[in-house]
Enzyme design. Structure first.
Site, PDB file in Angstrom:
ATOM      1  N   SER A   1      -3.096  11.929 -36.926  1.00  8.06           N
ATOM      2  CA  SER A   1      -2.020  11.153 -37.545  1.00  8.06           C
ATOM      3  C   SER A   1      -2.204   9.637 -37.476  1.00  8.06           C
ATOM      4  CB  SER A   1      -0.670  11.520 -36.931  1.00  8.06           C
ATOM      5  OG  SER A   1      -0.559  11.021 -35.614  1.00  8.06           O
TER       6      SER A   1
ATOM      7  N   LYS B   1       2.324   6.234 -32.283  1.00  4.29           N
ATOM      8  CA  LYS B   1       2.585   5.781 -33.656  1.00  4.29           C
ATOM      9  C   LYS B   1       2.562   4.255 -33.697  1.00  4.29           C
ATOM     10  CE  LYS B   1       3.439   9.968 -35.071  1.00  4.29           C
ATOM     11  NZ  LYS B   1       2.394  10.679 -35.769  1.00  4.29           N
TER      12      LYS B   1
END
Length: 179
Positions: free
Chosen positions: A32, A80
């Site tokens: 990701s 993230k």
């Protein structure tokens, strides 16, 4: 014998202190965050930045109750990039296809060439004390966009930040600072 035991105990306490107060290693579980981080990379999170978030930071945070329903299954910690923080309006997308923060296009040099900033449209204000986070691999990331209808609206409390990612330490071929 006693001196050796005391030395070993002192080293263990020092290592625990470094891990708790200075830096902590994490293994990246997925793609990701590519191309910045790859699945299997071992990263260091700077614990001095615990509870803080700034634009562009790559952070490790506790997603329990926000991204992960529970800590079971290894999904407690997430990695993230911080896109927006409390009080800012984040929108997808401008006429040219860029994310916008408070009406200004966001420059995202960390995205792979040809990456669409988001296939999901949104226009929201980030509540105070929260952050809006996205993976760099936008086509393969569970992030704030995917959780817009969940409790907290996909925005994680900043106090859940465990640390800012500053280094890749493994594999050695990728070791170095994270930009």
């Amino acid at each position: 014998m006693v001196v050796a035991a005391v030395c070993v105990l002192a080293l263990l306490l020092a290592a625990a202190g470094v891990r708790h107060f200075v830096t902590q290693p994490y293994r990246v579980p997925s793609a990701s965050m590519e191309p910045t981080l790859r699945a299997g990379d071992v990263i260091l999170a700077d614990r001095a930045s615990r509870g803080q978030a700034q634009h562009g930071d790559v952070v490790v945070f506790d997603g329990t109750g926000y991204f992960a329903p529970s800590a079971e299954g290894g999904g407690r910690y997430w990695v993230k990039r911080v896109i927006a923080v409390g009080g800012e309006r984040v929108t997808c997308c401008s006429d040219s296809g860029a994310l916008m923060i408070d009406g200004q296009e966001l420059d995202e040099p960390y995205l792979a060439p040809g990456t669409e900033p988001s296939a999901i449209e949104f226009d929201l204000e980030v509540p105070d004390g929260r952050m809006f986070v996205l993976g760099d691999n936008r086509a393969d990331s569970t992030d704030s966009r995917s959780m817009l209808g969940a409790p907290g609206g996909g925005m994680v409390p900043v106090d859940r930040v465990v640390g800012t990612v500053d280094r890749i330490v493994w594999p050695l071929t990728r070791a170095g600072a994270v930009r």
